[in-house]
Design an enzyme around this catalytic site. Structure first.
Site, PDB file in Angstrom:
ATOM      1  N   ASN A 261       0.708  -1.455   0.029  1.00 18.40           N
ATOM      2  CA  ASN A 261      -0.216   0.118   0.083  1.00 18.40           C
ATOM      3  C   ASN A 261       0.935   1.348   0.068  1.00 18.40           C
ATOM      4  OD1 ASN A 261       0.445   0.865   2.886  1.00 18.40           O
ATOM      5  ND2 ASN A 261      -0.211  -1.095   3.249  1.00 18.40           N
TER       6      ASN A 261
ATOM      7  N   LYS B   8       7.314 -19.025  -8.809  1.00 15.82           N
ATOM      8  CA  LYS B   8       6.683 -17.828  -9.412  1.00 15.82           C
ATOM      9  C   LYS B   8       5.626 -18.287 -10.257  1.00 15.82           C
ATOM     10  CE  LYS B   8       7.417 -14.167 -12.829  1.00 15.82           C
ATOM     11  NZ  LYS B   8       8.342 -13.770 -14.039  1.00 15.82           N
TER      12      LYS B   8
ATOM     13  N   PRO C  82      -3.708 -10.734  10.871  1.00 15.11           N
ATOM     14  CA  PRO C  82      -4.030 -10.627  12.171  1.00 15.11           C
ATOM     15  C   PRO C  82      -4.324  -9.189  12.235  1.00 15.11           C
ATOM     16  CG  PRO C  82      -1.667 -11.102  12.187  1.00 15.11           C
ATOM     17  CD  PRO C  82      -2.125 -11.535  10.793  1.00 15.11           C
ATOM     18  N   ASP C  83      -5.065  -8.643  13.278  1.00 13.66           N
ATOM     19  CA  ASP C  83      -5.347  -7.407  13.645  1.00 13.66           C
ATOM     20  C   ASP C  83      -4.452  -7.040  14.785  1.00 13.66           C
ATOM     21  OD1 ASP C  83      -5.969  -4.753  14.419  1.00 13.66           O
ATOM     22  OD2 ASP C  83      -7.922  -4.877  13.480  1.00 13.66           O
ATOM     23  N   ILE C  84      -3.040  -6.016  14.339  1.00 19.47           N
ATOM     24  CA  ILE C  84      -2.252  -6.028  15.490  1.00 19.47           C
ATOM     25  C   ILE C  84      -2.756  -5.201  16.508  1.00 19.47           C
ATOM     26  CG2 ILE C  84       0.077  -5.254  15.838  1.00 19.47           C
ATOM     27  CD1 ILE C  84       0.629  -6.350  13.039  1.00 19.47           C
TER      28      ILE C  84
ATOM     29  N   PHE D 206      -5.080   4.164  14.633  1.00 23.43           N
ATOM     30  CA  PHE D 206      -5.088   5.237  13.582  1.00 23.43           C
ATOM     31  C   PHE D 206      -6.226   4.711  12.887  1.00 23.43           C
ATOM     32  CE2 PHE D 206      -1.665   8.338  13.690  1.00 23.43           C
ATOM     33  CZ  PHE D 206      -0.969   7.812  14.774  1.00 23.43           C
TER      34      PHE D 206
ATOM     35  N   LYS E 159     -14.664   2.604  15.370  1.00 16.58           N
ATOM     36  CA  LYS E 159     -13.277   2.040  15.459  1.00 16.58           C
ATOM     37  C   LYS E 159     -12.861   1.698  16.841  1.00 16.58           C
ATOM     38  CE  LYS E 159     -11.103   1.771  11.543  1.00 16.58           C
ATOM     39  NZ  LYS E 159     -10.449   2.140  10.356  1.00 16.58           N
TER      40      LYS E 159
ATOM     41  N   LYS F 286     -12.106  -1.806  18.047  1.00 16.24           N
ATOM     42  CA  LYS F 286     -10.823  -2.398  18.499  1.00 16.24           C
ATOM     43  C   LYS F 286     -10.308  -2.458  19.808  1.00 16.24           C
ATOM     44  CE  LYS F 286      -9.113  -1.509  13.948  1.00 16.24           C
ATOM     45  NZ  LYS F 286      -8.260  -2.522  12.935  1.00 16.24           N
TER      46      LYS F 286
END
Ligand code: C5P
Length: 403
Positions: free
Chosen positions: A208, A288, A306-308, A326, A340, A344
């Site tokens: 990203n 590849k 995983p959502d750290i 964030f 959020k 979270k």
């Protein structure tokens, strides 16, 4: 926190020398004594009068100033400070430093000092990239010289690339981290930053556009307040800050493992600024993926990462006292970010509007809303280093220190 410390500031010759005037102001505001030395070339860009007036100090310009030699010799001058800072550090000054040349006051002080030295280089992009400059930098790094910047961007000479002097707030943070004393002294704070890269096969990956700039600035600002910062970064496009422990990772899984490792000896706070990829490939392939004769497209299968942030926020008794996430949003920023925060399980969310027209993603500035249990607080748009300083001060307050 930096009150009473003293800095010998060598100002080299370059268009960026005006920024060292702002640096002097920041340092003086923080109670730091600044002893300026202006090189002959530096005096072509800023006047001795403005430097000495801002520093509230006599200016040391000439090597063999008779009065100075009687009052305070250059050897003493080079050692009276807690830290020597060279900003802007020109290609010429770097070359002198790397080779131990001492033919004016600045280079003599740099050779004579027994104090840590921080350089903030600034020069034309070609000069920066020249093998001679890169050789000198490698030598200086091997000699233990600390470096901040240069930044990449438009240059006064009309070119684009690395060579811009780091912003005064960034240099200030680096100085504070090296002087290492502040309200966060003794606190261990984890910062995740940058993007993650998730391999598709051995040569391709999902990425990203996160530059890591805001996370890096936050880590620098926390270190500037004396925190011991565990900085866990994906492949960011900005270099990690000074004065932090850096762990470089590629994937979300590696980031989580590094976070768990850092948490083994306890954390006071965790600031999750990384743009972690939501998905990775369900299966790893060691070869590849090839185009097929039939033109059949590969069916890529994903699985969730995983959502750290959520993991840290739900650690139970090992949970840091303060967990900050964030939220990069394009619509309904406050409502989405508030939801959020609850989802979270973190204490604060730093929300920002990343619609392309804001220019925030990948830009130098940020406009954030801080969301806490007490509500939403919108901060004025400012340089990322400024936003970081403000957030670090809030974190110091929350952890019981005083910024
Ligand atoms: O869920 P979303 O990506 O919008 O949440 C953003 C926040 O969650 C950021 O603080 C980011 O660092 C964190 N995050 C994380 N691990 C993930 C996804 C997001 O720590 N897998």
């Amino acid at each position: 926190m930096m009150q009473g410390k003293s800095i010998l500031l060598i100002i080299g010759g370059g268009i960026a020398a005006y920024k060292s005037l702002l640096l002097i102001r920041l340092l003086r505001e923080a109670g730091v004594k600044v002893r300026p030395v202006l090189t002959k070339a530096g005096a072509e860009f800023v006047t001795p009068l403005s430097v000495s007036a801002l520093a509230g100090e006599k200016l040391n310009e000439a090597l063999f100033d008779l009065n100075d030699e009687a009052e305070m010799g250059h050897i003493q001058l080079s050692r009276a400070a807690d830290l020597v800072v060279v900003a802007p550090a020109t290609a010429d000054l770097l070359a002198k430093m790397a080779h131990g040349i001492a033919n004016d006051l600045a280079s003599t002080l740099l050779l004579a000092t027994d104090k840590p030295v921080l350089i903030a280089p600034a020069m034309n992009v070609r000069m920066w990239l020249h093998p001679a400059t890169q050789r000198n930098l490698a030598q200086l790094a091997a000699d233990g010289i600390q470096r901040i910047g240069p930044d990449e961007g438009d240059m006064a000479c009309g070119e684009f690339g690395p060579g811009r002097l780091a912003e005064p707030a960034e240099i200030f943070s680096a100085i504070a981290a090296l002087l290492g004393n502040g309200p966060l002294k003794g606190k261990r704070i984890l910062v995740t930053s940058g993007p993650t890269h998730e391999p598709i096969d051995p040569v391709r990956y999902i990425a990203n556009r996160s530059s890591g700039a805001q996370g890096t600035a936050i880590a620098a600002a926390l270190a500037a307040l004396g925190a011991q910062v565990e900085f866990i970064t994906g492949p960011a496009s900005v270099p990690p800050p000074l004065g932090v422990n850096v762990v470089k990772v590629e994937t979300a899984a590696e980031m989580l493992a590094a976070v768990e490792n850092a948490a083994k000896i306890g954390l006071d706070a965790a600031i999750c600024a990384a743009a972690v990829a939501d998905w990775r490939m369900a299966e790893q392939t060691s070869s590849k993926i090839k185009k097929t004769e039939s033109g059949a497209l590969p069916a890529l299968q994903f699985t969730e990462n995983p959502d750290i942030l959520k993991t840290i926020a739900n650690w139970g008794k090992n949970r840091p006292r303060l967990v900050v996430g964030f939220a990069a949003e394009t619509d309904d920023v406050v409502r989405n970010a508030s939801e959020k925060r609850l989802r979270k399980g973190c204490d604060w969310i730093v929300a920002n509007d990343v619609r392309p027209e804001t220019g925030i993603m990948g830009g130098d500035e940020n406009a954030v809303t801080l969301i806490t249990a007490a509500g939403a607080e919108t901060w004025p748009r400012a340089a990322k280093a400024e936003v970081a300083r403000r957030l670090a001060a809030r974190i110091a307050d929350a952890l019981g220190g005083q910024a």
